[in-house]
Design a protein around this motif. Structure first.
Motif, mmCIF file in Angstrom:
data_model
loop_
_atom_site.group_PDB
_atom_site.id
_atom_site.type_symbol
_atom_site.label_atom_id
_atom_site.label_comp_id
_atom_site.label_asym_id
_atom_site.label_seq_id
_atom_site.Cartn_x
_atom_site.Cartn_y
_atom_site.Cartn_z
ATOM 1 N N GLY A 1 -36.549 18.892 8.796
ATOM 2 C CA GLY A 1 -35.243 19.413 9.190
ATOM 3 C C GLY A 1 -34.355 19.749 7.996
ATOM 4 N N TYR A 2 -33.076 19.804 8.274
ATOM 5 C CA TYR A 2 -32.105 20.189 7.250
ATOM 6 C C TYR A 2 -31.903 19.097 6.197
ATOM 7 C CZ TYR A 2 -30.859 24.083 10.277
ATOM 8 O OH TYR A 2 -30.899 25.232 11.037
ATOM 9 N N VAL A 3 -31.512 19.538 5.021
ATOM 10 C CA VAL A 3 -31.126 18.617 3.946
ATOM 11 C C VAL A 3 -29.646 18.876 3.671
ATOM 12 C CG1 VAL A 3 -31.532 17.868 1.590
ATOM 13 C CG2 VAL A 3 -33.436 18.763 2.969
ATOM 14 N N GLU A 4 -28.847 17.892 4.024
ATOM 15 C CA GLU A 4 -27.398 18.061 3.980
ATOM 16 C C GLU A 4 -26.856 17.447 2.690
ATOM 17 O OE1 GLU A 4 -24.475 16.340 6.943
ATOM 18 O OE2 GLU A 4 -25.747 17.519 8.292
ATOM 19 N N THR A 5 -26.063 18.193 1.968
ATOM 20 C CA THR A 5 -25.393 17.617 0.806
ATOM 21 C C THR A 5 -23.980 17.213 1.211
ATOM 22 O OG1 THR A 5 -26.667 18.976 -0.738
ATOM 23 C CG2 THR A 5 -24.626 17.976 -1.566
ATOM 24 N N GLU A 6 -23.717 15.918 1.065
ATOM 25 C CA GLU A 6 -22.411 15.367 1.454
ATOM 26 C C GLU A 6 -21.877 14.571 0.268
ATOM 27 O OE1 GLU A 6 -22.267 11.907 4.005
ATOM 28 O OE2 GLU A 6 -20.701 12.834 5.226
ATOM 29 N N ILE A 7 -20.837 15.087 -0.356
ATOM 30 C CA ILE A 7 -20.289 14.470 -1.561
ATOM 31 C C ILE A 7 -18.799 14.216 -1.372
ATOM 32 C CG2 ILE A 7 -19.994 14.668 -4.070
ATOM 33 C CD1 ILE A 7 -22.218 16.752 -4.105
ATOM 34 N N PHE A 8 -18.408 12.969 -1.597
ATOM 35 C CA PHE A 8 -16.981 12.636 -1.636
ATOM 36 C C PHE A 8 -16.617 12.416 -3.094
ATOM 37 C CE2 PHE A 8 -17.632 9.989 2.501
ATOM 38 C CZ PHE A 8 -17.910 11.139 3.215
ATOM 39 N N ASN A 9 -15.791 13.295 -3.642
ATOM 40 C CA ASN A 9 -15.438 13.184 -5.059
ATOM 41 C C ASN A 9 -14.261 14.116 -5.327
ATOM 42 O OD1 ASN A 9 -15.349 13.819 -7.907
ATOM 43 N ND2 ASN A 9 -17.352 12.847 -8.111
ATOM 44 N N GLU A 10 -13.155 13.543 -5.763
ATOM 45 C CA GLU A 10 -11.936 14.328 -5.983
ATOM 46 C C GLU A 10 -12.199 15.529 -6.904
ATOM 47 O OE1 GLU A 10 -8.920 13.710 -4.714
ATOM 48 O OE2 GLU A 10 -9.043 11.646 -3.962
ATOM 49 N N SER B 1 -37.366 28.912 6.716
ATOM 50 C CA SER B 1 -37.699 29.090 5.296
ATOM 51 C C SER B 1 -37.141 27.917 4.510
ATOM 52 C CB SER B 1 -37.098 30.399 4.769
ATOM 53 O OG SER B 1 -35.718 30.234 4.525
ATOM 54 N N ALA B 2 -37.722 27.684 3.338
ATOM 55 C CA ALA B 2 -37.302 26.534 2.551
ATOM 56 C C ALA B 2 -35.806 26.603 2.242
ATOM 57 C CB ALA B 2 -38.118 26.436 1.272
ATOM 58 N N ALA B 3 -35.331 27.771 1.853
ATOM 59 C CA ALA B 3 -33.923 27.884 1.472
ATOM 60 C C ALA B 3 -33.016 27.545 2.649
ATOM 61 C CB ALA B 3 -33.612 29.287 0.972
ATOM 62 N N SER B 4 -33.416 27.961 3.832
ATOM 63 C CA SER B 4 -32.525 27.758 4.969
ATOM 64 C C SER B 4 -32.440 26.305 5.397
ATOM 65 C CB SER B 4 -32.984 28.606 6.145
ATOM 66 O OG SER B 4 -34.148 28.050 6.731
ATOM 67 N N ARG B 5 -33.229 25.423 4.817
ATOM 68 C CA ARG B 5 -33.132 24.010 5.161
ATOM 69 C C ARG B 5 -31.919 23.350 4.512
ATOM 70 N NH1 ARG B 5 -38.767 20.936 4.634
ATOM 71 N NH2 ARG B 5 -37.431 19.263 5.448
ATOM 72 N N ALA B 6 -31.258 24.035 3.609
ATOM 73 C CA ALA B 6 -30.083 23.454 2.958
ATOM 74 C C ALA B 6 -28.873 23.532 3.884
ATOM 75 C CB ALA B 6 -29.792 24.190 1.659
ATOM 76 N N SER B 7 -28.175 22.421 4.009
ATOM 77 C CA SER B 7 -26.961 22.383 4.832
ATOM 78 C C SER B 7 -25.809 21.850 3.993
ATOM 79 C CB SER B 7 -27.186 21.490 6.058
ATOM 80 O OG SER B 7 -25.977 21.366 6.796
ATOM 81 N N LEU B 8 -24.658 22.464 4.174
ATOM 82 C CA LEU B 8 -23.469 22.026 3.445
ATOM 83 C C LEU B 8 -22.599 21.178 4.366
ATOM 84 C CD1 LEU B 8 -21.794 22.308 0.771
ATOM 85 C CD2 LEU B 8 -20.563 24.162 1.937
ATOM 86 N N ASN B 9 -22.464 19.918 4.043
ATOM 87 C CA ASN B 9 -21.560 19.060 4.805
ATOM 88 C C ASN B 9 -20.122 19.435 4.448
ATOM 89 O OD1 ASN B 9 -19.853 16.498 5.166
ATOM 90 N ND2 ASN B 9 -21.738 15.979 6.270
ATOM 91 N N THR B 10 -19.281 19.567 5.465
ATOM 92 C CA THR B 10 -17.927 20.056 5.173
ATOM 93 C C THR B 10 -17.121 19.079 4.319
ATOM 94 O OG1 THR B 10 -16.923 19.193 7.217
ATOM 95 C CG2 THR B 10 -17.868 21.420 7.304
ATOM 96 N N ALA B 11 -17.513 17.804 4.285
ATOM 97 C CA ALA B 11 -16.793 16.856 3.431
ATOM 98 C C ALA B 11 -16.962 17.191 1.952
ATOM 99 C CB ALA B 11 -17.277 15.430 3.701
ATOM 100 N N THR B 12 -17.991 17.958 1.615
ATOM 101 C CA THR B 12 -18.230 18.336 0.218
ATOM 102 C C THR B 12 -17.210 19.377 -0.250
ATOM 103 O OG1 THR B 12 -20.576 17.937 0.647
ATOM 104 C CG2 THR B 12 -20.040 19.122 -1.372
ATOM 105 N N VAL B 13 -16.671 20.123 0.711
ATOM 106 C CA VAL B 13 -15.601 21.091 0.405
ATOM 107 C C VAL B 13 -14.383 20.675 1.242
ATOM 108 C CG1 VAL B 13 -17.069 22.991 -0.340
ATOM 109 C CG2 VAL B 13 -16.657 22.686 2.102
#
Lengths: 297, 297
Positions: B258-267, B2-14
């Motif tokens: 495939g997946y769309v991963e959000t990876e954010i480095f930000n204090e 499903s479209a929603a399940s394509r979202a992936s959270l990169n652990t560097a974002t948290v």
């Protein structure tokens, strides 16, 4: 032109000096030219600027800078064209054959002055359309520049500045933008700081040479860590990570035989007297650049 | 999927969450996957990491990261190969089909950890030779990765990191490095933060799609001013200058599903609880990315 005289001091490298002071420092150090910024030309007037440079026995290698062409509104476009026509007239008056163009960033994000940057929320993010407008504005300005005997010189800026200063990010892209025009009308500058990282740099320099479009070779170094204001993060040639021997050979092999301008934005380098900075710049040029300018016969 | 399940959270974002906390936050927010970093996998062990992800009902979209391949000395090369073989084993164990490679910067300037950077005076500046060594090391590692069912995924980093993190600076260059190998062996990641400025981005994405090499689509935004540590200068999707609608359409049109991963480095983004950050990330994904993932039939 003797090898030593190919060195040009961009006035931004001695930011706190007047045009007269910068030109004096350049002549005494042994430079063959200066590359003035418009602010230093305007504060004495273009005619007097031309005399200052000539009486010091120097040439103007280029004028910095025109550009900032990414406005969307009719008023914004007309203001940009007006300002660039004045810059072309100034270049012609001081005898600078080349007017460097920094094309501008995304509209609303673009910050030609030193003022605070616009909020990203107000920015137009359409990079493709912004780049197309740059092409249109260059076409608008070419006839005027041609009539004044001035070549428009497109400068690719490091991608770090793509949002707020220049949507032209590679030498190859600058050449594509130049391609509808004659080489005498639109050239490109190879600025080591902006292009050193590019995996396509060597073929792009070769192409620029073949097309006769290399209008300027500017040098300064990529140093780390970046300054708080990345614009002012450039280092003396030899202090950073750029392979000047290799890039200079590529530029020489491409047939470039003009001035080599050192342009450095850095608070610490601006602090000493202009004469001291000029001497350091020429020393670095002689060590890291000049030996690689001559191609084997 | 499903479209929603394509979202992936990169652990560097948290960044401050353990793998269990990050995975829990991702599952509760509605992500379909997590993209773990090796530090979070290693602190529980790869086998337990696999269980944590599976029991949360998620998949591992990729493992970050291998690479740092630019050493010159035989010992440095062997250490890099050893570390990458361990990374490949970890990826296989957690069921991550893709191991992201950040290839490293100029030798001595390269800083894989968070330690102080080396002095530029000690750096080898030969970018051409450094890039050639990266190609050699990839060739060394491909058979081992193939045997473990893991694809090596080359990440082009923004040219701001060319000296100290990655001498692969464009998607086109990553594709050139991948080209000696099968698409199942070496892929590429399209990370908006690193490639958004590239005038050749659209054809590079099309090429990556045609070659079957798009292994990951990572998103985060280019915000200004840059943080004092440029590594941590990334913004939530929608807070900066990147045109996510356009780039996402290009990626979708290239056939990536495939997946769309959000990876954010930000204090600042690391400061809130993981659940809060995960919810914001998914909200931004739904607004700025998801609507553009489906190509018209």
């Amino acid at each position: 032109m003797s090898a030593a005289s190919r060195a040009s001091l961009n006035t931004a490298t001695v930011k706190h000096a007047t045009l007269e002071e910068a030109t004096q420092a350049a002549a005494e150090a042994g430079f063959g030219a200066v590359g003035p910024w418009r602010d230093r030309v305007q504060e004495v007037g273009a005619a007097k600027a031309a005399r200052i440079i000539e009486e010091a026995g120097l040439r103007a290698s280029s004028l910095c800078r025109g550009g900032f062409l990414t406005a969307i509104s009719p008023e914004g476009i007309e203001a940009a064209l007006d300002d660039n026509r004045r810059a072309i007239e100034e270049a012609a008056t001081i005898g600078a054959p080349e007017l460097i163009f920094v094309v501008g960033g995304l509209p609303a994000a673009s910050a030609p002055g030193a003022g605070p940057r616009a909020d990203a929320s107000a920015a137009d993010r359409d990079l493709v359309a912004t780049r197309a407008r740059v092409a249109d504005r260059i076409a608008d300005l070419v006839p005027f520049a041609r009539d004044h005997g001035v070549r428009i010189v497109l400068e690719a800026l490091h991608p770090i500045f793509a949002a707020d200063r220049a949507v032209v990010s590679t030498l190859g892209q600058a050449l594509d933008l130049a391609s509808p025009f004659a080489a005498a009308e639109v050239g490109v500058v190879v600025d080591t700081y902006h292009v050193w990282w590019d995996p396509e740099l060597r073929p792009a320099i070769e192409r620029a040479g073949t097309e006769g479009r290399i209008a300027s070779y500017q040098v300064c170094d990529w140093v780390l860590p970046l300054a708080a204001e990345p614009l002012n993060s450039r280092g003396h040639v030899g202090d950073g990570y750029i392979d000047f021997a290799t890039i200079t050979r590529w530029v020489a092999d491409a047939g470039y035989a003009g001035y080599v301008e050192t342009e450095i934005f850095n608070e610490e380098i601006w602090a000493p007297p202009a004469a001291e900075t000029a001497a350091t710049v020429l020393d670095r040029y002689r060590t890291h650049v000049e030996p690689f300018l001559s191609t084997p016969k």
